[in-house]
Write a protein that holds these residues in place. Structure first.
Motif: not given
Length: 74
Positions: A1-16, A18-29
């Protein structure tokens, strides 16, 4: 199973969005287009980074390659 990651763009953290969570799993689409699908050239279509929310499952798509992923210790 994929491990959770946090993501950022520059100095801004990305949140969901919909639910504002900051944990994601990554996948190429693949961003399939009708023309290339019809000609059986889907492998040549552009791809995006998909960040799938760990909590609600909402898929966020990014074509910006400057997004940094940060491992989360669990």
């Amino acid at each position: 199973m994929a491990k959770p990651v946090r993501a950022s763009l520059g100095d801004k953290w990305i949140t969901c969005q919909i639910c504002e969570s900051d944990l994601f799993r990554e996948r190429e689409v693949l961003l399939n287009s009708f023309g290339k699908e019809f000609l059986k050239l889907a492998w040549a279509d552009e791809s995006a980074r998909g960040l799938i929310c760990w909590e609600c499952g909402y898929v966020h798509l990014f074509v910006n390659r400057d997004i940094a992923l940060h491992r989360v210790k669990r």
